[in-house]
Scaffold this motif. Structure first.
Motif, PDB file in Angstrom:
ATOM      1  N   ARG A  87      28.756  47.647 -28.665  1.00 18.29           N
ATOM      2  CA  ARG A  87      29.362  47.129 -27.627  1.00 18.29           C
ATOM      3  C   ARG A  87      30.152  45.961 -28.402  1.00 18.29           C
ATOM      4  O   ARG A  87      31.299  45.693 -28.402  1.00 18.29           O
ATOM      5  CB  ARG A  87      28.810  46.613 -26.311  1.00 18.29           C
ATOM      6  CG  ARG A  87      28.326  47.961 -25.537  1.00 18.29           C
ATOM      7  CD  ARG A  87      29.240  48.489 -25.094  1.00 18.29           C
ATOM      8  NE  ARG A  87      29.831  48.000 -23.868  1.00 18.29           N
ATOM      9  CZ  ARG A  87      29.553  47.670 -22.629  1.00 18.29           C
ATOM     10  NH1 ARG A  87      28.540  48.433 -22.216  1.00 18.29           N
ATOM     11  NH2 ARG A  87      30.226  46.812 -21.726  1.00 18.29           N
TER      12      ARG A  87
ATOM     13  N   LEU B 258      32.926  47.052 -30.890  1.00 13.26           N
ATOM     14  CA  LEU B 258      34.176  47.695 -30.080  1.00 13.26           C
ATOM     15  C   LEU B 258      34.953  46.177 -29.697  1.00 13.26           C
ATOM     16  O   LEU B 258      36.060  46.186 -30.001  1.00 13.26           O
ATOM     17  CB  LEU B 258      33.799  48.423 -29.055  1.00 13.26           C
ATOM     18  CG  LEU B 258      34.812  48.665 -28.043  1.00 13.26           C
ATOM     19  CD1 LEU B 258      35.824  49.318 -28.538  1.00 13.26           C
ATOM     20  CD2 LEU B 258      34.447  49.349 -26.760  1.00 13.26           C
ATOM     21  N   THR B 259      34.215  45.246 -29.299  1.00 19.41           N
ATOM     22  CA  THR B 259      34.851  43.934 -28.667  1.00 19.41           C
ATOM     23  C   THR B 259      35.610  43.170 -29.884  1.00 19.41           C
ATOM     24  O   THR B 259      36.791  42.824 -29.844  1.00 19.41           O
ATOM     25  CB  THR B 259      33.800  42.880 -28.323  1.00 19.41           C
ATOM     26  OG1 THR B 259      33.220  43.620 -27.038  1.00 19.41           O
ATOM     27  CG2 THR B 259      34.315  41.734 -28.008  1.00 19.41           C
TER      28      THR B 259
ATOM     29  N   LEU C 229      38.924  45.041 -31.283  1.00 23.64           N
ATOM     30  CA  LEU C 229      39.888  44.912 -30.500  1.00 23.64           C
ATOM     31  C   LEU C 229      40.413  43.447 -30.474  1.00 23.64           C
ATOM     32  O   LEU C 229      41.789  43.137 -30.564  1.00 23.64           O
ATOM     33  CB  LEU C 229      39.612  45.320 -29.090  1.00 23.64           C
ATOM     34  CG  LEU C 229      39.149  46.780 -28.555  1.00 23.64           C
ATOM     35  CD1 LEU C 229      38.863  46.859 -27.343  1.00 23.64           C
ATOM     36  CD2 LEU C 229      40.272  47.770 -29.041  1.00 23.64           C
TER      37      LEU C 229
ATOM     38  N   GLN D 172      34.006  54.185 -22.498  1.00 22.77           N
ATOM     39  CA  GLN D 172      34.017  52.949 -22.656  1.00 22.77           C
ATOM     40  C   GLN D 172      34.772  52.476 -23.675  1.00 22.77           C
ATOM     41  O   GLN D 172      35.622  51.504 -23.466  1.00 22.77           O
ATOM     42  CB  GLN D 172      32.540  52.393 -22.797  1.00 22.77           C
ATOM     43  CG  GLN D 172      32.370  50.745 -22.882  1.00 22.77           C
ATOM     44  CD  GLN D 172      32.462  50.187 -21.550  1.00 22.77           C
ATOM     45  OE1 GLN D 172      31.830  51.029 -20.656  1.00 22.77           O
ATOM     46  NE2 GLN D 172      33.020  49.144 -21.238  1.00 22.77           N
TER      47      GLN D 172
ATOM     48  N   GLU E 131      38.373  50.097 -22.710  1.00 19.36           N
ATOM     49  CA  GLU E 131      38.669  48.840 -23.385  1.00 19.36           C
ATOM     50  C   GLU E 131      40.086  48.960 -24.117  1.00 19.36           C
ATOM     51  O   GLU E 131      40.612  47.842 -24.371  1.00 19.36           O
ATOM     52  CB  GLU E 131      37.409  48.437 -24.248  1.00 19.36           C
ATOM     53  CG  GLU E 131      36.247  48.154 -23.153  1.00 19.36           C
ATOM     54  CD  GLU E 131      35.201  47.279 -23.914  1.00 19.36           C
ATOM     55  OE1 GLU E 131      35.569  46.499 -24.927  1.00 19.36           O
ATOM     56  OE2 GLU E 131      33.874  47.537 -23.559  1.00 19.36           O
TER      57      GLU E 131
ATOM     58  N   ALA F  58      42.792  48.798 -21.915  1.00 21.80           N
ATOM     59  CA  ALA F  58      42.813  47.359 -21.582  1.00 21.80           C
ATOM     60  C   ALA F  58      43.766  46.472 -22.612  1.00 21.80           C
ATOM     61  O   ALA F  58      44.629  45.294 -22.292  1.00 21.80           O
ATOM     62  CB  ALA F  58      41.784  46.608 -21.129  1.00 21.80           C
ATOM     63  N   PHE F  59      43.134  46.871 -24.030  1.00 17.33           N
ATOM     64  CA  PHE F  59      43.858  46.055 -25.060  1.00 17.33           C
ATOM     65  C   PHE F  59      45.343  46.445 -25.124  1.00 17.33           C
ATOM     66  O   PHE F  59      46.095  45.476 -25.337  1.00 17.33           O
ATOM     67  CB  PHE F  59      43.045  46.753 -26.299  1.00 17.33           C
ATOM     68  CG  PHE F  59      44.003  46.200 -27.485  1.00 17.33           C
ATOM     69  CD1 PHE F  59      43.559  45.272 -28.216  1.00 17.33           C
ATOM     70  CD2 PHE F  59      44.700  47.299 -28.221  1.00 17.33           C
ATOM     71  CE1 PHE F  59      44.443  44.893 -29.304  1.00 17.33           C
ATOM     72  CE2 PHE F  59      45.503  47.072 -29.235  1.00 17.33           C
ATOM     73  CZ  PHE F  59      45.314  45.848 -30.049  1.00 17.33           C
TER      74      PHE F  59
END
Length: 430
Positions: A218, A221-222, A225, A262, A266, A269-270
Motif C-alpha cells: 500500500r 502504491l501511495t 502516485l 485497490q 487509487e 483518484a489520481f
C-alpha cells in the motif's frame, strides 16, 4: 459453536477480501485463519524446485506481516508446512471444522488442491476475487471470451465496464476456536535470500520498502502516485533496470498483498486530481491484460497447460542441454545471458526481457515452452499462474496471439534497449 477455516492462498491481505467477508458472513462463530507453506523439497517435472528461494523469501515476509495483522485483531494465523491436503484435514478435525473458505484460483495445480480437500471430506467454498473486473459484469459468458485481447479490451471499454469498489478491511474478526491441534510451523530458513540484497536488483525485496507485506504494498502504491509516475509509465515501461521504469505492482499483486481493484481505485483518484494521459491509461491497459489471462483460464482451464496449448501444433521437444544453458545464462547470446543471470540472482526481470528470453528458448533453442514457464514459476518473485502461462503461450504461438507467436531478435532488442551495453556489462556478458 461452529468453526470455519479461512485458507489464505494468493490473497495475503485484509483489504478488498471478498472471500474473507464471505467466511465472516457464513454464520460460523469461530474463525481459523490458515496458510500452508509449500514443502521445501517439492520439485517440478523438470527436476528443480517449484518454489525457489526468491519467491519463498518474498512470500514468507508477506505471511509474517499478515500474521501480525491478524494477531492484532485477536486471531493469529496458523501456519502449516506441506500441501493443504496433507495438513488442513487434520487441523480441521482437531478444531471441529468441516467448512473451508478460500480464494478461487482457476489453474490446474490450485484446482487440484481444492479437489484434494473435498476428497478428504471437507466442504470448500471458493470465491473468485483476483481479477480487476467481475466475470459477471463482462459482456459475455466465460466460454464466449473473445479469442484475442484487443477485441476483449475494446468491448470492455465500449460497454464501460468498470471494477467494483474495493472492500474495506474488516474492523473485527470472529474469535479463534479453543482447541489443541497442530501448531504453527512457519519456516525460518527462507527469511533471507542473497538476491534480495544484490545492489543490481530492480526489485530489492530485502529492503523494507519492497517487503512482501500488505503495508509495504500500500505504501508503494501511495508513493508511486504521489510522485506522478503513472504519467510517465508508457514512456519508461520498456526499461531494463532500476526501480522506477515500471510500476513494480506485480510482486504484491501476485501474492495478493495488493488488490488490483485497490490499485485501480487509487489510480482513478489520481487521474481525477492530476489528469489522465497515455501513461496512466497504459496501467489500466496492463491490468486488463492481467484480467484477460485470468478469464482465459476460466474458459480453457487445463488445456492451457498441454504441450500444444490452444493450437494444433505438435507437442514441443524438450532440449535438455539447451534448456540448462538458458537457465544458467550461458547460451552465448549476450542479452539473453545477462537477463537469465539477473533472473537467477534477483528473482526479477523486466517485461521486455521476459519476452526476449522466452522467445529465445522457444524459437532459437527450439526448447519446450512448458519448461521455460516452470523455470519462471520457480524463480520469479512475482510469479502468477495466469499471466505466466498466458504469456508463454502467447510467445510460443500456442495461445491467443493472432500472429501465431512472437520471435524477438535478441541483437535488435539489444540495439533498441541496451544500445550502450550498460545492462550487459552489469551482468558480465558485454
Amino acid at each position: 459453536m461452529s468453526t470455519v477455516i479461512f485458507w489464505f492462498r494468493s490473497d495475503l491481505r485484509l483489504h478488498d477480501q471478498p472471500a474473507l467477508a464471505a467466511a465472516l458472513r457464513s454464520g460460523a462463530t469461530r474463525l481459523l485463519p490458515v496458510f500452508c507453506h509449500p514443502a521445501p523439497d517439492e520439485t517440478t517435472r523438470w527436476g528443480f524446485a517449484r518454489v525457489g528461494p526468491h519467491r519463498r523469501a518474498f512470500v514468507h515476509h508477506a505471511v509474517q506481516a499478515l500474521d501480525m495483522r491478524l494477531a492484532a485483531l485477536g486471531n493469529p494465523l496458523v501456519q502449516l508446512q506441506g500441501s493443504p491436503a496433507s495438513t488442513i484435514p487434520a487441523l480441521a478435525q482437531a478444531a471441529g471444522a468441516t467448512q473451508v473458505f478460500c480464494e478461487d484460483i482457476a489453474a490446474p495445480y490450485e484446482q487440484d488442491e481444492v479437489a484434494a480437500l473435498r476428497a478428504a471430506g471437507l466442504q470448500v467454498r471458493t470465491v473468485w476475487q483476483s481479477s480487476l473486473l467481475a466475470p459477471g459484469a463482462l459482456p459475455w459468458a466465460p466460454q464466449d471470451l473473445p479469442s484475442v485481447f484487443t477485441a476483449f479490451r475494446q468491448a470492455v471499454e465500449r460497454k464501460g465496464v468498470q471494477p467494483p469498489a474495493p472492500l474495506p478491511e474488516p474492523a473485527t474478526l470472529l474469535p479463534p476456536p479453543d482447541f489443541h491441534g497442530p501448531g504453527s510451523e512457519a519456516p525460518t530458513a527462507a527469511t533471507h535470500s542473497p538476491g534480495g540484497t544484490d545492489e543490481r536488483s530492480s526489485f530489492p525485496y530485502s529492503q523494507p520498502a519492497f517487503h512482501g507485506s500488505e503495508a509495504a504494498a500500500r505504501a508503494h502504491l501511495t508513493q508511486y502516485l504521489a510522485r506522478k509516475l503513472p504519467h510517465s509509465y508508457k514512456a519508461t515501461r520498456n526499461g531494463l533496470t532500476g526501480v522506477d521504469y515500471s510500476s513494480k505492482f506485480s510482486p504484491w499483486l501476485a501474492t495478493g498483498a495488493l488488490s488490483a481493484r485497490q490499485v485501480m481505485a487509487e489510480l482513478r483518484a489520481f487521474e481525477q486530481a492530476h489528469g489522465a494521459n497515455d501513461g496512466s491509461y497504459w496501467l489500466w491497459f496492463e491490468l486488463l491484460w492481467r484480467d484477460y489471462f485470468r478469464f482465459l483460464h476460466l474458459q480453457y482451464g487445463r488445456a492451457l497447460y498441454a504441450g500444444q496449448g490452444l493450437s494444433d501444433l505438435p507437442t514441443p521437444t524438450y532440449n535438455a542441454q539447451g534448456f540448462a544453458r538458458w537457465c544458467e545464462g550461458r547460451t552465448g547470446e549476450p542479452l539473453v545471458d545477462a537477463a537469465m543471470r539477473e533472473l537467477a540472482t534477483t528473482g526479477y526481470l523486466s517485461n521486455r526481457l521476459r519476452q526476449v528470453v522466452a522467445s529465445y528458448l522457444i524459437h532459437d533453442l527450439h526448447g519446450d515452452w512448458r519448461a521455460g514457464a516452470a523455470w519462471f514459476e520457480s524463480q520469479l518473485v512475482d510469479y502468477d499462474p495466469y499471466s505466466n502461462q498466458g504469456n508463454w503461450l502467447y510467445i510460443a504461438g500456442r495461445g491467443t496471439d493472432p500472429r501465431g507467436g512472437r520471435r524477438f531478435n535478441p541483437q535488435k532488442q539489444a540495439q533498441d534497449h541496451d544500445a550502450n551495453g550498460s545492462y550487459r556489462r552489469m551482468w558480465g556478458t558485454a
